[in-house]
Design an enzyme around this catalytic site. Sequence first.
Site, PDB file in Angstrom:
ATOM      1  N   GLU A  44       1.437  -2.597   5.831  1.00 20.24           N
ATOM      2  CA  GLU A  44       1.849  -1.297   5.267  1.00 20.24           C
ATOM      3  C   GLU A  44       3.087  -0.722   5.932  1.00 20.24           C
ATOM      4  O   GLU A  44       3.113   0.450   6.319  1.00 20.24           O
ATOM      5  CB  GLU A  44       0.689  -0.293   5.363  1.00 20.24           C
ATOM      6  CG  GLU A  44      -0.466  -0.655   4.462  1.00 20.24           C
ATOM      7  CD  GLU A  44      -1.538   0.442   4.343  1.00 20.24           C
ATOM      8  OE1 GLU A  44      -1.463   1.459   5.059  1.00 20.24           O
ATOM      9  OE2 GLU A  44      -2.445   0.259   3.520  1.00 20.24           O
TER      10      GLU A  44
ATOM     11  N   GLU B  31      -6.514  -4.968   0.827  1.00 18.69           N
ATOM     12  CA  GLU B  31      -7.308  -3.762   1.151  1.00 18.69           C
ATOM     13  C   GLU B  31      -7.630  -3.069  -0.152  1.00 18.69           C
ATOM     14  O   GLU B  31      -6.712  -2.692  -0.888  1.00 18.69           O
ATOM     15  CB  GLU B  31      -6.533  -2.800   2.063  1.00 18.69           C
ATOM     16  CG  GLU B  31      -6.436  -3.265   3.493  1.00 18.69           C
ATOM     17  CD  GLU B  31      -5.807  -2.211   4.414  1.00 18.69           C
ATOM     18  OE1 GLU B  31      -6.022  -0.997   4.188  1.00 18.69           O
ATOM     19  OE2 GLU B  31      -5.094  -2.624   5.342  1.00 18.69           O
TER      20      GLU B  31
END
Length: 521
Positions: A173, A292
Amino acid sequence: MRNAQLTIDPAFTIGAADRRLFGSFVEHMGRCVYGGIHEPGHPAADARGFRRDVLELTRELGVSVVRYPGGNFVSGYRWEDGVGPVGDRPRRLDLAWKTIETNAFGLGEFMAWATAAGVEPMMAVNLGTRGVQEACDLLEYANHPGGTRLSDLRREHGAEEPYGVRLWCLGNELDGPWQVGHKTADEYGRLAAETARAMKLIDPSISLVACGSSNRGMPTFASWEATVLTHTYEHVDYISAHTYYDPSDGDRASLLASAVDMDNFIREVVATADHVAAKLRQRRKLKISFDEWNVWYQSRLQADLDRRGWVEAPALIEDDFTAVDAVVVGDLLITLLRHADRVGVACQAQLANVIAPIRTRTGGPAWRQSIFHPFALTARYARGTVLRTEPVSPTYPTRKYGDVPVLDTVAVRDEETGELSVFAVNRGSADLPLDLDLRGLPGLRAREHHTLAAGADPAATNTEAEPERVTPRRLPTPTLDGGRCSVALPACSWNLLRFSTHDSASAPRGGTPDRMKGAQP
Ligand code: AHR
């Protein structure tokens, strides 16, 4: 309400139901590692401190691959801290979760745990505070057979054979301003490409995941993917996607349609990747690693972090999932399967305690959250080839996604056993009659109908005191007449309908879990 309709034809296939779609995620966050999978001194712990009760539940869940060690955590992590004699390992500040990291659990422990759990490891390297060299060092330590400083160090640490980790994430991320070492798309793209190139020089057999956006709502979504892939396309095998659906606003109709958003997200990432491929004259199609995804009551996190100082393994985002959340999770799995041609890996976040299907009490028992059940049954029965389904369904209005179909489905056919599994979600607040047409699969008989229905008690959760409150139950098996049957999908429910060509429903490859053997037809 008029009947919904579903015709299944084995001629229309999407792709293989890759086992890697049933992945999970273990991050050094909250009590996922410490007090979750690892708790020396616990009555259920083995000599290495692995909780056997959690290992058993992990196997029952049917998890195939586990991503480690983060997550936001990895962006400040020094992997060397977690290898060698435990007593020599440093205590560090983990900036991601404002936690003291003891490093009592590291790479060697994770690899041993993964072997015990029967899962494939998926490692992430730190591209937040670190770079090409440290990623190469970690790969050399993990995968090089021996005869070099780092591979020999692994052997000194007790692992004679290389770990042979095949799947590697290039950071986590890094588009997010919250990420330690946050980068622009160009900065990250260049670093990821150079890291990938060097890592593949060490071990060409590995598969690499470049970071996509942290979620579809990021202001840089899609342009981030386009830029990063322009730098990395020829060096990587996957682009990641992450998404969490937050039930906190109480908008249940929209929450139940979360899979519509995930579906659009996947289509947009695929379109962006294909655009870059066309631009670069690349014929190889890139896949998505959806590493995720879950339901997460996100609004509670900041308060958790603000409330306290630096401590070890604090309880963090230990959400109690409801029956409705389980229906949503089942629908997200349907969506991942429906994109089996372009989604090659998927990891539910996370495995234990932290927004997890498995909950534990430190020093106490472990239990299955509501979301455990659709995952376990899908992982168990979605074997073979995913078939394209085009359900005809009534719609209902949602605030976030407009009018959406009440019914969502996917079908998976196991050519080896002749079994067909149909996964279906009724997002509506009334029972949904469904007409099934299976004439394209002659000789099938209906075997079982399992449902996890949230209609009667949507907010029900499983707790330590009441761990079996939300579980799937069996409904009467429908009868196929000339290849057709009708079933009622209960209000707000996730369903598994199983069909086979032989007389008794064969145990799925991997066996039938004991807890389902006594289920009443
Ligand atoms: O899974 C919890 C966190 O959510 C992860 O650390 C991060 O990658 C994401 O934002």
